[in-house]
Enzyme design. Structure first.
Site, PDB file in Angstrom:
ATOM      1  N   ASN A  74       0.910  -1.132   0.132  1.00  0.00           N
ATOM      2  CA  ASN A  74      -0.033   0.035  -0.014  1.00  0.00           C
ATOM      3  C   ASN A  74       0.985   1.214  -0.011  1.00  0.00           C
ATOM      4  O   ASN A  74       1.487   1.582   0.914  1.00  0.00           O
ATOM      5  CB  ASN A  74      -1.026  -0.066   1.171  1.00  0.00           C
ATOM      6  CG  ASN A  74      -1.796   1.269   1.380  1.00  0.00           C
ATOM      7  OD1 ASN A  74      -1.981   2.080   0.377  1.00  0.00           O
ATOM      8  ND2 ASN A  74      -2.492   1.342   2.315  1.00  0.00           N
TER       9      ASN A  74
ATOM     10  N   GLU B  98      -6.869   4.584   8.242  1.00  0.00           N
ATOM     11  CA  GLU B  98      -6.584   6.021   7.681  1.00  0.00           C
ATOM     12  C   GLU B  98      -8.009   6.507   7.220  1.00  0.00           C
ATOM     13  O   GLU B  98      -8.205   7.709   7.416  1.00  0.00           O
ATOM     14  CB  GLU B  98      -5.543   6.188   6.787  1.00  0.00           C
ATOM     15  CG  GLU B  98      -4.227   5.999   7.584  1.00  0.00           C
ATOM     16  CD  GLU B  98      -2.873   5.532   6.764  1.00  0.00           C
ATOM     17  OE1 GLU B  98      -2.707   5.445   5.471  1.00  0.00           O
ATOM     18  OE2 GLU B  98      -2.002   5.184   7.376  1.00  0.00           O
TER      19      GLU B  98
ATOM     20  N   GLU C 103      -5.478  -4.958  10.755  1.00  0.00           N
ATOM     21  CA  GLU C 103      -4.255  -3.612  11.021  1.00  0.00           C
ATOM     22  C   GLU C 103      -4.412  -3.136  12.398  1.00  0.00           C
ATOM     23  O   GLU C 103      -5.469  -2.125  12.200  1.00  0.00           O
ATOM     24  CB  GLU C 103      -4.466  -2.950  10.004  1.00  0.00           C
ATOM     25  CG  GLU C 103      -3.929  -3.473   8.540  1.00  0.00           C
ATOM     26  CD  GLU C 103      -3.335  -2.317   7.523  1.00  0.00           C
ATOM     27  OE1 GLU C 103      -2.027  -2.549   7.407  1.00  0.00           O
ATOM     28  OE2 GLU C 103      -4.015  -1.481   7.351  1.00  0.00           O
TER      29      GLU C 103
ATOM     30  N   GLY D  43       2.319   2.231  10.924  1.00  0.00           N
ATOM     31  CA  GLY D  43       3.314   3.530  10.479  1.00  0.00           C
ATOM     32  C   GLY D  43       3.927   4.127  11.570  1.00  0.00           C
ATOM     33  O   GLY D  43       4.375   5.074  11.669  1.00  0.00           O
TER      34      GLY D  43
ATOM     35  N   HIS E  29      -9.700   1.271   5.189  1.00  0.00           N
ATOM     36  CA  HIS E  29      -8.306   1.473   5.939  1.00  0.00           C
ATOM     37  C   HIS E  29      -8.375   2.378   6.998  1.00  0.00           C
ATOM     38  O   HIS E  29      -9.123   3.294   7.135  1.00  0.00           O
ATOM     39  CB  HIS E  29      -7.214   1.863   4.794  1.00  0.00           C
ATOM     40  CG  HIS E  29      -5.863   1.857   5.515  1.00  0.00           C
ATOM     41  ND1 HIS E  29      -5.297   2.713   6.123  1.00  0.00           N
ATOM     42  CD2 HIS E  29      -5.042   0.893   5.146  1.00  0.00           C
ATOM     43  CE1 HIS E  29      -4.110   2.508   6.657  1.00  0.00           C
ATOM     44  NE2 HIS E  29      -3.984   1.377   5.729  1.00  0.00           N
TER      45      HIS E  29
ATOM     46  N   SER F  68       3.353  -2.017  10.403  1.00  0.00           N
ATOM     47  CA  SER F  68       4.902  -1.681  10.735  1.00  0.00           C
ATOM     48  C   SER F  68       5.821  -3.098  10.267  1.00  0.00           C
ATOM     49  O   SER F  68       6.767  -3.308  10.929  1.00  0.00           O
ATOM     50  CB  SER F  68       5.048  -1.347  12.026  1.00  0.00           C
ATOM     51  OG  SER F  68       4.738  -0.136  12.136  1.00  0.00           O
TER      52      SER F  68
ATOM     53  N   LYS G  38       0.165   4.192  -0.391  1.00  0.00           N
ATOM     54  CA  LYS G  38      -0.560   5.434   0.331  1.00  0.00           C
ATOM     55  C   LYS G  38      -0.429   6.657  -0.533  1.00  0.00           C
ATOM     56  O   LYS G  38      -0.515   6.350  -1.782  1.00  0.00           O
ATOM     57  CB  LYS G  38      -0.085   5.516   1.938  1.00  0.00           C
ATOM     58  CG  LYS G  38      -0.267   4.280   2.623  1.00  0.00           C
ATOM     59  CD  LYS G  38      -0.045   4.619   4.107  1.00  0.00           C
ATOM     60  CE  LYS G  38      -0.330   3.069   4.682  1.00  0.00           C
ATOM     61  NZ  LYS G  38       0.085   3.363   6.195  1.00  0.00           N
TER      62      LYS G  38
HETATM   63  P1  13P Z   1       2.972   0.508   7.551  1.00  0.00           P
HETATM   64  O1  13P Z   1       3.390  -0.927   7.373  1.00  0.00           O
HETATM   65  O2  13P Z   1       3.762   1.618   7.059  1.00  0.00           O
HETATM   66  O3  13P Z   1       2.995   0.490   8.999  1.00  0.00           O
HETATM   67  O4  13P Z   1       1.420   0.531   7.065  1.00  0.00           O
HETATM   68  C1  13P Z   1       0.549  -0.278   7.140  1.00  0.00           C
HETATM   69  C2  13P Z   1      -0.494  -0.156   6.511  1.00  0.00           C
HETATM   70  O5  13P Z   1      -1.323   0.801   6.724  1.00  0.00           O
HETATM   71  C3  13P Z   1      -0.724  -0.901   5.166  1.00  0.00           C
HETATM   72  O6  13P Z   1      -1.929  -0.687   4.728  1.00  0.00           O
END
Ligand code: 13P
Length: 259
Positions: A11, A98, A168, A174, A96, A214, A13
């Site tokens: 992803n 976010e 997640e 993140g 997601h 992460s 983003k």
């Molecule tokens: P990270 O791997 O940067 O923590 O992000 C995970 C994520 O949100 C994947 O959709």
């Protein structure tokens, strides 16, 4: 048959512009060896999906939308529908953290998007997970339960076979603070128990559940070794072709390379 494959999703983003995305795909396609037992999915920004769909070799990588609107068409300025993405992507991320926490998506929005994806022959990847606050209040399993029920309310057991669940934990996304494998294992069992309750044992065993938060090339194998974990959703570590390839390599279980 997709269901016995590990799924590794990158992803990106809101990173990489059109040229950078194309260059990245070019670099990745040179180093990734295609194996029958791993499905590698790239999820760039919506802007680049169309051009990457022309560049990508679908035998090597699939594409996922990071987001889309649930109505098929109409006066919804600024939105892109699953209908418009049909034929361009094979997967679509839905809910997601976010999207839930920055953009305020509700379970109703998310449920409508899961339905829109299924209706348009796109495999939805329903993302669920608790916040740090919910975790410290002992609410993790209630949240997973509510987000599963919320997301799948109108999905039949036949449609469920085309769906992926991504666990997640929000506090792990993140932050560099990845969840312990034992913690992920317990959460994934809870997710499968909930699916069993809703759709029966067969569905709970066959649905694909992946972990994200992460994950790095160093930690990937620990999650992939967990029973019931069918893949990974990678954010930061997917932005570097070499580290993403290291993670993909961890998902292979010795199947032959597909030429
Ligand atoms: P990270 O791997 O940067 O923590 O992000 C995970 C994520 O949100 C994947 O959709």
């Amino acid at each position: 048959m997709v269901n016995n494959k590990k799924i590794i999703i990158g992803n990106w983003k809101m990173n990489l512009n059109v040229q950078e995305s194309s260059l990245y795909l070019h670099q990745l396609s040179k180093i990734v060896k295609t194996h029958r037992d791993v499905e590698v999915v790239l999820s760039p920004t919506t802007l680049t999906l169309q051009s990457l769909s022309l560049q990508v070799n679908l035998r090597q990588f699939k594409l996922a939308a990071q987001n889309f609107y649930w109505r098929d068409q109409g006066s919804y300025t600024g939105e892109v529908s699953a209908t418009q993405l049909r034929g361009i992507v094979q997967y679509g991320l839905v809910g997601h953290s976010e999207r839930r926490h920055i953009f305020g998506e509700s379970d109703k929005d998310i449920r409508s998007k899961v339905e829109a994806a299924v209706r348009n022959h796109i495999r939805p990847v329903l993302c669920i997970g608790e916040t740090a606050w919910e975790r410290s209040n002992g609410e993790t399993y209630d949240i997973l339960h509510d987000q599963l029920i919320g997301g799948f309310a109108n999905i039949t057991s036949e449609e469920l076979s085309r769906v992926v669940v991504a666990y997640e934990p929000v506090w792990a996304v993140g932050t560099g603070q990845n969840a312990l494998p034992t913690y992920v294992s317990a959460a994934v069992s809870a997710i499968r128990n909930q699916i069993e309750h809703l759709y029966g044992k067969k569905a709970s065993e066959s649905i694909q559940v992946i972990y994200g938060g992460s994950v790095t090339p160093d930690s990937a194998a620990d999650y992939l070794a967990l029973p019931g974990v069918d893949g990974l959703l990678i954010g930061g570590a997917s932005l570097n072709a070499h580290s993403f390839n290291e993670i993909i390599k961890k998902a292979h279980r010795g199947s032959a390379v597909v030429e």
